[in-house]
Design a protein around this motif. Structure first.
Motif, PDB file in Angstrom:
ATOM      1  N   ILE A   1       0.849  -1.189   0.000  1.00  0.00           N
ATOM      2  CA  ILE A   1       0.000   0.000   0.000  1.00  0.00           C
ATOM      3  C   ILE A   1       0.880   1.233   0.000  1.00  0.00           C
ATOM      4  CG2 ILE A   1      -1.775   1.269   1.280  1.00  0.00           C
ATOM      5  CD1 ILE A   1      -2.475  -1.470   2.609  1.00  0.00           C
ATOM      6  N   ASP A   2       0.648   2.121  -0.937  1.00  0.00           N
ATOM      7  CA  ASP A   2       1.361   3.393  -0.986  1.00  0.00           C
ATOM      8  C   ASP A   2       0.666   4.349  -0.021  1.00  0.00           C
ATOM      9  OD1 ASP A   2       2.413   5.903  -1.568  1.00  0.00           O
ATOM     10  OD2 ASP A   2       2.647   5.477  -3.709  1.00  0.00           O
ATOM     11  N   SER A   3       1.137   4.378   1.213  1.00  0.00           N
ATOM     12  CA  SER A   3       0.469   5.139   2.258  1.00  0.00           C
ATOM     13  C   SER A   3       0.389   6.625   1.932  1.00  0.00           C
ATOM     14  CB  SER A   3       1.203   4.933   3.590  1.00  0.00           C
ATOM     15  OG  SER A   3       0.543   5.604   4.634  1.00  0.00           O
ATOM     16  N   ASP A   4       1.462   7.178   1.394  1.00  0.00           N
ATOM     17  CA  ASP A   4       1.470   8.607   1.067  1.00  0.00           C
ATOM     18  C   ASP A   4       0.427   8.936  -0.002  1.00  0.00           C
ATOM     19  OD1 ASP A   4       3.480   9.051   2.881  1.00  0.00           O
ATOM     20  OD2 ASP A   4       5.093   9.020   1.393  1.00  0.00           O
ATOM     21  N   LEU A   5       0.317   8.065  -1.013  1.00  0.00           N
ATOM     22  CA  LEU A   5      -0.654   8.296  -2.079  1.00  0.00           C
ATOM     23  C   LEU A   5      -2.078   8.231  -1.528  1.00  0.00           C
ATOM     24  CD1 LEU A   5      -1.448   8.664  -5.054  1.00  0.00           C
ATOM     25  CD2 LEU A   5      -1.290   6.158  -5.304  1.00  0.00           C
ATOM     26  N   TRP A   6      -2.356   7.217  -0.698  1.00  0.00           N
ATOM     27  CA  TRP A   6      -3.701   7.078  -0.154  1.00  0.00           C
ATOM     28  C   TRP A   6      -4.063   8.262   0.740  1.00  0.00           C
ATOM     29  CZ3 TRP A   6      -7.910   4.192  -0.955  1.00  0.00           C
ATOM     30  CH2 TRP A   6      -7.787   3.162  -1.896  1.00  0.00           C
ATOM     31  N   THR A   7      -3.099   8.713   1.521  1.00  0.00           N
ATOM     32  CA  THR A   7      -3.359   9.878   2.366  1.00  0.00           C
ATOM     33  C   THR A   7      -3.673  11.102   1.510  1.00  0.00           C
ATOM     34  OG1 THR A   7      -1.839   8.999   4.025  1.00  0.00           O
ATOM     35  CG2 THR A   7      -2.424  11.319   4.209  1.00  0.00           C
ATOM     36  N   LYS A   8      -2.888  11.293   0.476  1.00  0.00           N
ATOM     37  CA  LYS A   8      -3.093  12.446  -0.412  1.00  0.00           C
ATOM     38  C   LYS A   8      -4.464  12.400  -1.071  1.00  0.00           C
ATOM     39  CE  LYS A   8      -1.239  14.650  -4.589  1.00  0.00           C
ATOM     40  NZ  LYS A   8      -0.192  14.556  -5.657  1.00  0.00           N
ATOM     41  N   MET A   9      -4.885  11.224  -1.550  1.00  0.00           N
ATOM     42  CA  MET A   9      -6.161  11.121  -2.253  1.00  0.00           C
ATOM     43  C   MET A   9      -7.348  11.254  -1.303  1.00  0.00           C
ATOM     44  SD  MET A   9      -5.546  10.898  -5.518  1.00  0.00           S
ATOM     45  CE  MET A   9      -4.261  12.110  -5.122  1.00  0.00           C
ATOM     46  N   LEU A  10      -7.231  10.705  -0.094  1.00  0.00           N
ATOM     47  CA  LEU A  10      -8.303  10.873   0.893  1.00  0.00           C
ATOM     48  C   LEU A  10      -8.439  12.343   1.291  1.00  0.00           C
ATOM     49  CD1 LEU A  10      -7.628   7.704   3.071  1.00  0.00           C
ATOM     50  CD2 LEU A  10      -9.725   8.139   1.772  1.00  0.00           C
ATOM     51  N   ARG A  11      -7.309  13.030   1.426  1.00  0.00           N
ATOM     52  CA  ARG A  11      -7.361  14.471   1.733  1.00  0.00           C
ATOM     53  C   ARG A  11      -7.968  15.242   0.555  1.00  0.00           C
ATOM     54  NH1 ARG A  11      -1.877  16.489   4.725  1.00  0.00           N
ATOM     55  NH2 ARG A  11      -3.294  18.161   5.380  1.00  0.00           N
ATOM     56  N   THR A  12      -7.647  14.808  -0.646  1.00  0.00           N
ATOM     57  CA  THR A  12      -8.215  15.460  -1.834  1.00  0.00           C
ATOM     58  C   THR A  12      -9.733  15.352  -1.834  1.00  0.00           C
ATOM     59  OG1 THR A  12      -6.223  15.063  -3.146  1.00  0.00           O
ATOM     60  CG2 THR A  12      -8.273  15.424  -4.367  1.00  0.00           C
ATOM     61  N   GLU A  13     -10.237  14.158  -1.472  1.00  0.00           N
ATOM     62  CA  GLU A  13     -11.688  13.977  -1.447  1.00  0.00           C
ATOM     63  C   GLU A  13     -12.327  14.809  -0.333  1.00  0.00           C
ATOM     64  OE1 GLU A  13     -14.342  10.474  -3.008  1.00  0.00           O
ATOM     65  OE2 GLU A  13     -13.523   9.926  -1.056  1.00  0.00           O
ATOM     66  N   LEU A  14     -11.657  14.963   0.794  1.00  0.00           N
ATOM     67  CA  LEU A  14     -12.156  15.836   1.854  1.00  0.00           C
ATOM     68  C   LEU A  14     -12.200  17.291   1.378  1.00  0.00           C
ATOM     69  CD1 LEU A  14     -10.304  14.309   4.931  1.00  0.00           C
ATOM     70  CD2 LEU A  14     -12.793  14.472   4.679  1.00  0.00           C
ATOM     71  N   ASP A  15     -11.170  17.702   0.644  1.00  0.00           N
ATOM     72  CA  ASP A  15     -11.152  19.069   0.097  1.00  0.00           C
ATOM     73  C   ASP A  15     -12.330  19.291  -0.843  1.00  0.00           C
ATOM     74  OD1 ASP A  15      -8.807  19.608   1.481  1.00  0.00           O
ATOM     75  OD2 ASP A  15      -7.501  19.193  -0.235  1.00  0.00           O
ATOM     76  N   SER A  16     -12.610  18.294  -1.675  1.00  0.00           N
ATOM     77  CA  SER A  16     -13.731  18.376  -2.609  1.00  0.00           C
ATOM     78  C   SER A  16     -15.049  18.463  -1.855  1.00  0.00           C
ATOM     79  CB  SER A  16     -13.731  17.164  -3.541  1.00  0.00           C
ATOM     80  OG  SER A  16     -14.869  17.153  -4.371  1.00  0.00           O
ATOM     81  N   LEU A  17     -15.190  17.660  -0.801  1.00  0.00           N
ATOM     82  CA  LEU A  17     -16.397  17.700   0.016  1.00  0.00           C
ATOM     83  C   LEU A  17     -16.599  19.090   0.606  1.00  0.00           C
ATOM     84  CD1 LEU A  17     -18.709  16.123   1.518  1.00  0.00           C
ATOM     85  CD2 LEU A  17     -17.053  15.832   3.370  1.00  0.00           C
ATOM     86  N   ASN A  18     -15.546  19.689   1.079  1.00  0.00           N
ATOM     87  CA  ASN A  18     -15.649  21.020   1.675  1.00  0.00           C
ATOM     88  C   ASN A  18     -16.142  22.057   0.670  1.00  0.00           C
ATOM     89  OD1 ASN A  18     -15.123  23.057   3.762  1.00  0.00           O
ATOM     90  ND2 ASN A  18     -13.461  23.706   2.419  1.00  0.00           N
ATOM     91  N   ARG A  19     -15.760  21.892  -0.590  1.00  0.00           N
ATOM     92  CA  ARG A  19     -16.193  22.853  -1.618  1.00  0.00           C
ATOM     93  C   ARG A  19     -17.649  22.636  -2.015  1.00  0.00           C
ATOM     94  NH1 ARG A  19     -11.022  21.475  -3.608  1.00  0.00           N
ATOM     95  NH2 ARG A  19     -11.946  20.010  -5.091  1.00  0.00           N
ATOM     96  N   GLN A  20     -18.128  21.386  -1.904  1.00  0.00           N
ATOM     97  CA  GLN A  20     -19.431  21.067  -2.489  1.00  0.00           C
ATOM     98  C   GLN A  20     -20.570  20.923  -1.488  1.00  0.00           C
ATOM     99  OE1 GLN A  20     -19.311  17.909  -5.434  1.00  0.00           O
ATOM    100  NE2 GLN A  20     -17.148  18.277  -5.823  1.00  0.00           N
ATOM    101  N   ALA A  21     -20.281  20.589  -0.239  1.00  0.00           N
ATOM    102  CA  ALA A  21     -21.361  20.307   0.724  1.00  0.00           C
ATOM    103  C   ALA A  21     -21.517  21.457   1.713  1.00  0.00           C
ATOM    104  CB  ALA A  21     -21.071  19.010   1.471  1.00  0.00           C
ATOM    105  N   ARG A  22     -22.762  21.679   2.134  1.00  0.00           N
ATOM    106  CA  ARG A  22     -23.063  22.763   3.080  1.00  0.00           C
ATOM    107  C   ARG A  22     -23.115  22.216   4.509  1.00  0.00           C
ATOM    108  NH1 ARG A  22     -26.088  27.276   0.783  1.00  0.00           N
ATOM    109  NH2 ARG A  22     -25.967  27.219  -1.492  1.00  0.00           N
TER     110      ARG A  22
END
Length: 395
Positions: free
Chosen positions: A41-62
């Motif tokens: 498991i590429d831990s750094d990659l998974w962390t980066k992508m999970l953070r990316t999805e959290l960033d996207s959620l912050n932009r889209q959800a109220r």
């Protein structure tokens, strides 16, 4: 009726679920979205992508500020690096603010924990650990495909309590060849252990055959036989008796807690609050443009495909659709009738745009439901036929 936890109005609460899809091995009864990572498991990659999805959620959800809960589920989240957990909690804190009241749970398996690792999770911000024990019988653990033994489970529970004030563990009953006497002995041991270690929450799950699992194949060809429905019911009644004697109250179909130790994240689901699902195969229920709107979301199940989509578009969402009032009402019943505290009639009427009183009256007369003021729920007898009750109530 019973009021589980200090907060019981979930209408404006929200939580975040983060799915870690990897396990050491696949249990034969499990139909969760879990995968054995044979190439690492590429831990750094998974962390980066999970953070990316959290960033996207912050932009889209109220979402409002301050989540009630954050839950790391799986899979086996205790395979995650503590640095990854810390980074994800830091992102959540930046976007929504984590406060002292936020419950931050992480699921762990006995074979993948150590005192050093649990202390690192605690330092990262985790404040509640849920340990997948499943049985205090070595032969049963082998039959369940678990990679740990009883000695490891006992050690892990003790270590967990050294590191966390709030600890829960799971057991599975109605297993093949398990008698009521076997269950009594095992559960008695569990209650003694919970008392000795000061554990406040226990989940007791009846073994069910899920389509597509190894157990489903074995059951289909006669290799696997479960106890009768009558035996399973006796085991459940015994669980209620022994847990109650030990100070645990069944506040949900499969969950028991001492007062104030209910899992706030799962209460959020059952009370039909808002939550976001992050990671492969995660589901969410997000607020919409209007107070009554609720958006259902779902992400790509396959881990490799999820990574690819997040890297390309910023999130793994493959479904995002508003739920109709009828759908919202049905979901509220499906979740809320699992709770001992029941469902609020007025809140149901607001969500579903309909009155359900006429449908519940016959079930009240049959003794399958109770009603107290603006709330209704299942009686103990009703809990045993919950599927039948839902079939009559769902539109």
């Amino acid at each position: 009726m019973h009021d589980s936890g200090a907060r019981n109005n979930a209408e404006n609460d929200f939580g975040i679920y983060i799915h870690w899809p990897f396990c050491v091995s696949k249990c034969p009864y499990c139909d969760f979205n879990s995968h054995v990572a044979r190439d690492g498991i590429d831990s750094d990659l998974w962390t980066k992508m999970l953070r990316t999805e959290l960033d996207s959620l912050n932009r889209q959800a109220r979402f409002p500020k301050n989540p009630v809960s954050v839950f790391f589920g799986g899979g086996t989240p205790s395979l995650m690096a503590s640095d990854s957990v810390a980074a994800l909690l830091e992102t959540i804190d930046t976007h929504w603010g984590i406060n002292a009241e936020t419950e931050i749970s992480l699921e762990a398996n006995p074979e993948s924990v150590s005192k050093e690792k649990l202390q690192a999770y605690r330092s990262a911000g985790v404040n509640r650990l849920s340990l997948g024990v499943q049985s205090f019988d070595d032969s049963a653990l082998r039959a369940l495909g678990r990679p740990h033994d009883v000695a490891q489970a006992l050690s892990a529970l003790h270590t967990a309590r050294e590191c966390f004030e709030r600890v829960s563990f799971d057991l599975i009953y109605a297993r093949p060849q398990q008698s009521v006497a076997d269950w009594r002995a095992e559960l008695s041991r569990a209650m003694e252990l919970a008392s000795e270690e000061g554990i406040g929450h226990i989940s007791l799950y009846q073994l069910t055959i899920e389509p597509g699992t190894a157990y489903a194949r074995w059951h289909g060809n006669g290799q696997l036989r479960l106890p009768s429905d009558e035996t399973a019911l006796k085991q459940l009644e015994l669980a209620d008796e022994l847990c109650s004697q030990a100070g645990f109250e069944r506040y949900e179909v499969s969950n028991y807690a001492r007062a104030g130790e209910e899992c706030r994240h799962n209460l959020l689901y059952w009370r039909y609050g808002f939550y976001a699902g992050i990671g492969p195969g995660a589901h969410g229920r997000l607020p919409g443009e209007s107070p009554r709107e609720r958006i259902a979301t779902e992400t790509v199940r396959d881990p490799a495909q999820w990574l690819e989509q997040v890297s390309r578009s910023g999130n793994g969402v493959i479904r995002k659709e508003p739920l109709s009032p009828t759908q919202q009402g049905d979901e509220m019943l499906l979740m809320g009738l699992r709770l001992r505290e029941g469902v609020c009639l007025q809140r149901y009427a607001r969500a579903a745009s309909t009155d359900i009183s006429g449908k519940i009256d016959p079930l009240l007369k049959e003794g399958l439901l109770w009603r107290s003021g603006d709330k209704f729920g299942c009686t103990p007898r009703g809990n045993t036929v919950l599927d039948n009750i839902l079939a009559q109530l769902l539109t």
